[in-house]
Design a protein around this motif. Sequence first.
Motif: not given
Length: 169
Positions: A82-86
């Motif tokens: 899981i990664a934050v993209i914005h």
Amino acid sequence: MSDAGILQEFVDYLRAHVPMTGHMQLAAGEVLPEGVTLCASLEANLNDKQTAFAGTLATLSTLSGWTMTSLICKEAELYPDIAVIHSTIDYLRPCSDNPITARCFRPEPDEAARFLEQLQQDRRADLELQAEVRSQNKPSVALSGAIAPDFYPEGFWEASSAPEESMER
């Protein structure tokens, strides 16, 4: 496992893999029908004005979104990276509550279902989330962001980290 146990599991993971969470004194809050909360000590996160440091507020809000996404995936027995993209954050007023508490709101059921279906079908999906920090019962921080879990193929990281091969590609 109980909701409190699952939340603590996520916090333990973050504290083990994101060193700044230890310095922040990140702690599990609650899993509620409307979302999840994470907390941090005000004393460990003071700025020069004796209120919460803006970087802490951004980090805590962002981590609450990561935790909400992790919870939704775990409930569906999916375990992607899981990664934050914005993200966009608005600082509305100083935060002086102790502990500092960030809440990420649970998306509507149809949005969560769409997200999970897309994640299973395409192995990647974006989920828009909203988080907030309140101080003295008033909004202090508002964050909106997109989280994008991915299922990477087996061996992806090992293959992409080979220095010479990755430079030739």
